[in-house]
Design a protein around this motif. Structure first.
Motif, PDB file in Angstrom:
ATOM      1  N   THR A 120       0.827  -1.372  -0.114  1.00  0.00           N
ATOM      2  CA  THR A 120      -0.098  -0.044   0.032  1.00  0.00           C
ATOM      3  C   THR A 120       0.965   1.357  -0.181  1.00  0.00           C
ATOM      4  N   GLU A 121       2.075   1.060   0.266  1.00  0.00           N
ATOM      5  CA  GLU A 121       3.071   2.209   0.359  1.00  0.00           C
ATOM      6  C   GLU A 121       4.553   1.712  -0.082  1.00  0.00           C
ATOM      7  N   VAL A 122       5.203   2.276  -0.587  1.00  0.00           N
ATOM      8  CA  VAL A 122       6.706   2.280  -0.558  1.00  0.00           C
ATOM      9  C   VAL A 122       7.415   3.460  -0.507  1.00  0.00           C
ATOM     10  N   ARG A 123       8.290   3.375   0.354  1.00  0.00           N
ATOM     11  CA  ARG A 123       9.106   4.577   0.839  1.00  0.00           C
ATOM     12  C   ARG A 123      10.598   4.401   0.973  1.00  0.00           C
ATOM     13  N   TRP A 124      11.593   5.275   0.946  1.00  0.00           N
ATOM     14  CA  TRP A 124      12.894   5.002   1.274  1.00  0.00           C
ATOM     15  C   TRP A 124      12.935   5.721   2.735  1.00  0.00           C
ATOM     16  N   PHE A 125      13.768   5.140   3.633  1.00  0.00           N
ATOM     17  CA  PHE A 125      13.829   5.492   4.917  1.00  0.00           C
ATOM     18  C   PHE A 125      15.371   5.860   5.550  1.00  0.00           C
ATOM     19  N   ASP A 126      15.648   6.699   6.171  1.00  0.00           N
ATOM     20  CA  ASP A 126      16.992   6.804   6.840  1.00  0.00           C
ATOM     21  C   ASP A 126      16.815   5.776   7.725  1.00  0.00           C
ATOM     22  N   PRO A 127      18.195   4.990   8.059  1.00  0.00           N
ATOM     23  CA  PRO A 127      18.163   3.796   8.956  1.00  0.00           C
ATOM     24  C   PRO A 127      17.861   4.223  10.355  1.00  0.00           C
ATOM     25  N   SER A 128      17.930   5.380  10.751  1.00  0.00           N
ATOM     26  CA  SER A 128      17.740   5.771  12.188  1.00  0.00           C
ATOM     27  C   SER A 128      16.161   5.715  12.279  1.00  0.00           C
ATOM     28  N   ALA A 129      15.471   5.812  11.302  1.00  0.00           N
ATOM     29  CA  ALA A 129      13.945   5.920  11.355  1.00  0.00           C
ATOM     30  C   ALA A 129      13.127   4.711  11.217  1.00  0.00           C
ATOM     31  N   VAL A 130      13.711   3.527  11.118  1.00  0.00           N
ATOM     32  CA  VAL A 130      13.262   2.089  11.082  1.00  0.00           C
ATOM     33  C   VAL A 130      13.157   1.638  12.344  1.00  0.00           C
ATOM     34  N   ALA A 131      13.733   1.953  13.330  1.00  0.00           N
ATOM     35  CA  ALA A 131      13.368   1.293  14.601  1.00  0.00           C
ATOM     36  C   ALA A 131      12.173   1.407  15.177  1.00  0.00           C
ATOM     37  N   ASP A 132      11.233   2.434  14.925  1.00  0.00           N
ATOM     38  CA  ASP A 132      10.240   2.596  15.340  1.00  0.00           C
ATOM     39  C   ASP A 132       8.866   2.062  14.410  1.00  0.00           C
ATOM     40  N   LEU A 133       9.246   1.672  13.300  1.00  0.00           N
ATOM     41  CA  LEU A 133       8.225   1.136  12.263  1.00  0.00           C
ATOM     42  C   LEU A 133       7.649  -0.271  12.641  1.00  0.00           C
ATOM     43  N   PRO A 134       6.353  -0.371  12.629  1.00  0.00           N
ATOM     44  CA  PRO A 134       5.752  -1.748  12.751  1.00  0.00           C
ATOM     45  C   PRO A 134       6.360  -2.877  11.841  1.00  0.00           C
ATOM     46  N   MET A 135       6.940  -3.809  12.132  1.00  0.00           N
ATOM     47  CA  MET A 135       7.535  -4.939  11.551  1.00  0.00           C
ATOM     48  C   MET A 135       7.279  -6.254  12.196  1.00  0.00           C
ATOM     49  N   VAL A 136       6.990  -7.335  11.627  1.00  0.00           N
ATOM     50  CA  VAL A 136       7.074  -8.443  12.069  1.00  0.00           C
ATOM     51  C   VAL A 136       8.457  -8.973  12.465  1.00  0.00           C
ATOM     52  N   SER A 137       8.614  -9.768  13.583  1.00  0.00           N
ATOM     53  CA  SER A 137      10.078  -9.914  13.997  1.00  0.00           C
ATOM     54  C   SER A 137      10.991 -10.388  13.006  1.00  0.00           C
ATOM     55  N   GLY A 138      10.642 -11.155  12.098  1.00  0.00           N
ATOM     56  CA  GLY A 138      11.690 -11.754  11.086  1.00  0.00           C
ATOM     57  C   GLY A 138      12.250 -10.730  10.291  1.00  0.00           C
ATOM     58  N   VAL A 139      11.376  -9.593   9.803  1.00  0.00           N
ATOM     59  CA  VAL A 139      11.816  -8.421   8.891  1.00  0.00           C
ATOM     60  C   VAL A 139      12.793  -7.731   9.849  1.00  0.00           C
ATOM     61  N   ARG A 140      12.133  -7.557  10.939  1.00  0.00           N
ATOM     62  CA  ARG A 140      13.001  -6.647  11.848  1.00  0.00           C
ATOM     63  C   ARG A 140      14.192  -7.366  12.269  1.00  0.00           C
TER      64      ARG A 140
END
Length: 155
Positions: A120-140
């Protein structure tokens, strides 16, 4: 098709399939990572999916990145191998797939971010911004392995 992830969950259904798969950490020249928000669970994820007959795992990673994000990529390395038998994906059709995935590192070589029938969305993220994103544990785990720069333990 809906999917539910179970990792180290004693209530998880028993696996009934094992499918080779690839995921890919795509990093641009500024160090940003490409992520997609999945249709099936609303979580942020790496592009990836099952390998087709007649293709290699790196070819699978390239195809999945293009199909799911609109970005053409070149594989430049491996983030890690992921084959935890206690991590399964239960699909609405009754398939319960044991994890078996190679996560590749890639760089973009063309295309534009675009959603697909899986995102539903595709985006580029700074690595520091990904820690708070909702992800399943395997992707995290894959993203954290890439961020740490350390090759994860096999398993």
């Amino acid at each position: 098709m809906g999917r539910r992830d179970y990792e180290n969950d004693p209530q998880a259904p028993q696996a009934n399939s094992l499918v080779p798969a690839a995921s890919v950490v795509v990093v641009d020249d500024t160090g940003r990572i490409l992520l997609q928000r999945r249709v099936d669970n609303g979580m942020w994820a790496l592009p990836g999916g099952a390998m087709n007959i007649g293709e290699s795992l790196p070819e699978c990673a390239v195809r999945e990145a293009r199909e799911e994000t609109g970005i053409d990529v070149e594989v430049v390395g491996i983030v890690g191998t992921y084959s935890n038998p206690r991590h399964v994906f239960a699909y609405d059709d009754g398939e319960v797939r044991q994890e078996f995935s190679i996560c590749f590192l890639a760089r973009p070589v063309g295309g534009q971010p675009a959603v697909s029938d899986e995102s539903t969305e595709v985006r580029w993220f700074d690595p520091s911004a990904v820690a708070d994103l909702p992800m399943v544990s395997g992707v995290r785990k894959r993203v954290d392995d890439w961020r740490s720069g350390a090759m994860p333990a096999l398993g």
